[in-house]
Scaffold this motif. Structure first.
Motif, PDB file in Angstrom:
ATOM      1  N   ASP A  10      -8.249 -19.637   2.069  1.00  0.00           N
ATOM      2  CA  ASP A  10      -7.116 -20.366   2.241  1.00  0.00           C
ATOM      3  C   ASP A  10      -6.752 -20.935   1.023  1.00  0.00           C
ATOM      4  O   ASP A  10      -5.510 -21.584   0.779  1.00  0.00           O
ATOM      5  CB  ASP A  10      -7.164 -21.661   3.159  1.00  0.00           C
ATOM      6  N   SER A  11      -7.222 -20.310  -0.239  1.00  0.00           N
ATOM      7  CA  SER A  11      -7.054 -20.910  -1.264  1.00  0.00           C
ATOM      8  C   SER A  11      -5.629 -20.642  -1.901  1.00  0.00           C
ATOM      9  O   SER A  11      -4.850 -21.637  -2.602  1.00  0.00           O
ATOM     10  CB  SER A  11      -8.056 -20.452  -2.393  1.00  0.00           C
ATOM     11  N   ALA A  12      -5.084 -19.487  -1.800  1.00  0.00           N
ATOM     12  CA  ALA A  12      -3.739 -19.218  -2.229  1.00  0.00           C
ATOM     13  C   ALA A  12      -2.684 -20.274  -1.580  1.00  0.00           C
ATOM     14  O   ALA A  12      -1.636 -20.550  -1.972  1.00  0.00           O
ATOM     15  CB  ALA A  12      -3.066 -17.701  -2.068  1.00  0.00           C
ATOM     16  N   GLN A  13      -2.884 -20.135  -0.131  1.00  0.00           N
ATOM     17  CA  GLN A  13      -2.038 -20.899   0.861  1.00  0.00           C
ATOM     18  C   GLN A  13      -1.964 -22.541   0.343  1.00  0.00           C
ATOM     19  O   GLN A  13      -0.902 -23.111   0.154  1.00  0.00           O
ATOM     20  CB  GLN A  13      -2.441 -20.678   2.100  1.00  0.00           C
ATOM     21  N   PRO A  32       5.746 -32.061 -11.157  1.00  0.00           N
ATOM     22  CA  PRO A  32       5.946 -30.541 -11.085  1.00  0.00           C
ATOM     23  C   PRO A  32       5.557 -29.909 -12.347  1.00  0.00           C
ATOM     24  O   PRO A  32       6.005 -30.271 -13.475  1.00  0.00           O
ATOM     25  CB  PRO A  32       7.714 -30.649 -10.744  1.00  0.00           C
ATOM     26  N   GLY A  33       4.991 -28.689 -11.963  1.00  0.00           N
ATOM     27  CA  GLY A  33       4.667 -27.737 -13.330  1.00  0.00           C
ATOM     28  C   GLY A  33       3.338 -28.127 -14.021  1.00  0.00           C
ATOM     29  O   GLY A  33       2.780 -27.602 -14.721  1.00  0.00           O
ATOM     30  N   GLU A  34       2.883 -29.453 -13.672  1.00  0.00           N
ATOM     31  CA  GLU A  34       1.558 -29.772 -14.563  1.00  0.00           C
ATOM     32  C   GLU A  34       0.320 -29.056 -13.915  1.00  0.00           C
ATOM     33  O   GLU A  34      -0.767 -28.976 -14.418  1.00  0.00           O
ATOM     34  CB  GLU A  34       1.390 -31.472 -14.029  1.00  0.00           C
ATOM     35  N   ARG A  35       0.509 -28.688 -12.403  1.00  0.00           N
ATOM     36  CA  ARG A  35      -0.834 -27.998 -12.015  1.00  0.00           C
ATOM     37  C   ARG A  35      -0.925 -26.673 -12.281  1.00  0.00           C
ATOM     38  O   ARG A  35       0.031 -25.664 -12.388  1.00  0.00           O
ATOM     39  CB  ARG A  35      -0.603 -28.041 -10.503  1.00  0.00           C
ATOM     40  N   THR A  36      -2.043 -26.301 -13.006  1.00  0.00           N
ATOM     41  CA  THR A  36      -2.233 -25.205 -13.866  1.00  0.00           C
ATOM     42  C   THR A  36      -3.371 -24.380 -12.979  1.00  0.00           C
ATOM     43  O   THR A  36      -3.687 -23.238 -13.595  1.00  0.00           O
ATOM     44  CB  THR A  36      -2.895 -25.242 -15.234  1.00  0.00           C
ATOM     45  N   SER A  37      -3.819 -24.665 -11.948  1.00  0.00           N
ATOM     46  CA  SER A  37      -4.888 -24.067 -11.059  1.00  0.00           C
ATOM     47  C   SER A  37      -4.383 -22.648 -10.490  1.00  0.00           C
ATOM     48  O   SER A  37      -3.161 -22.317 -10.511  1.00  0.00           O
ATOM     49  CB  SER A  37      -5.058 -24.968  -9.838  1.00  0.00           C
ATOM     50  N   MET A  42      -8.747 -22.541  -7.068  1.00  0.00           N
ATOM     51  CA  MET A  42      -8.791 -23.264  -5.616  1.00  0.00           C
ATOM     52  C   MET A  42      -9.704 -23.069  -4.736  1.00  0.00           C
ATOM     53  O   MET A  42     -10.230 -23.739  -3.969  1.00  0.00           O
ATOM     54  CB  MET A  42      -7.199 -23.132  -5.031  1.00  0.00           C
ATOM     55  N   GLU A  43     -10.190 -21.587  -4.896  1.00  0.00           N
ATOM     56  CA  GLU A  43     -11.077 -21.047  -3.983  1.00  0.00           C
ATOM     57  C   GLU A  43     -12.463 -21.758  -4.367  1.00  0.00           C
ATOM     58  O   GLU A  43     -13.263 -22.307  -3.651  1.00  0.00           O
ATOM     59  CB  GLU A  43     -11.148 -19.467  -4.172  1.00  0.00           C
TER      60      GLU A  43
END
Length: 164
Positions: A10-13, A32-37, A42-43
């Motif tokens: 589910d990592s991409a979702q 907004p825009g700060e998340r660089t994962s 995420m997986e």
């Protein structure tokens, strides 16, 4: 609408959900825009949650993740009985009882996993979330003064906990 445990696949979702929440609300940690994962990051995050006997719940509308609740269990022997909770729901799904449903699932998971303390923080002006948390049995334990800066202004947060 279905509530289910999040899986590494589910990592991409999940990442798309988190980026959407960053855009929709100022109540999440990241701007907004700060998340660089990446989906791979995420997986790995989801795998670590599973490995640590923590919890990731996804609110699934059949097409996308509509919301989530995570509970990160303490890793030290002295804190294994507690979990730190983070939650978010897409704008169009708020106010429909899904938050309560996620927290009921959390309570069930906690009871089955030896968790006797749930903790979270909430910005003091987030009245909707504060109402939900209090309705679900969380109590204010203190205030973190100037703990965040949102849109150039200091914001306080309440520390809340629920003893099971």
């Amino acid at each position: 609408m279905k509530i289910r445990e999040g899986l590494p696949e589910d990592s991409a979702q999940f990442l798309e959900l988190m980026k959407q929440l960053d855009q929709e609300t100022e109540f999440m940690l990241l701007e907004p825009g700060e998340r660089t994962s990446t989906p791979q990051d995420m997986e790995n995050h989801i795998k670590n949650l599973v490995k640590s006997n923590s919890l990731l719940l996804l609110l699934d509308d059949g097409k996308q993740a509509a919301g989530f609740l995570s509970a990160l269990r303490g890793s030290a022997n002295r804190t294994k009985h507690s979990a730190y909770v983070v939650t978010g729901i897409r704008k169009e799904y708020r106010g429909k009882g899904y938050g309560q449903a996620l927290f009921k699932e959390l309570d069930s998971w906690a009871a089955n996993n030896g968790i006797t303390r749930l903790e979270l923080t909430v910005m003091t002006h987030n009245k909707r979330a504060l109402h939900l948390y209090e309705k679900m049995g969380f109590k204010k334990e203190g205030t973190l003064i100037r703990s965040m800066i949102v849109n150039g202004a200091y914001v306080d947060q309440f520390c809340m906990a629920k003893i099971l």
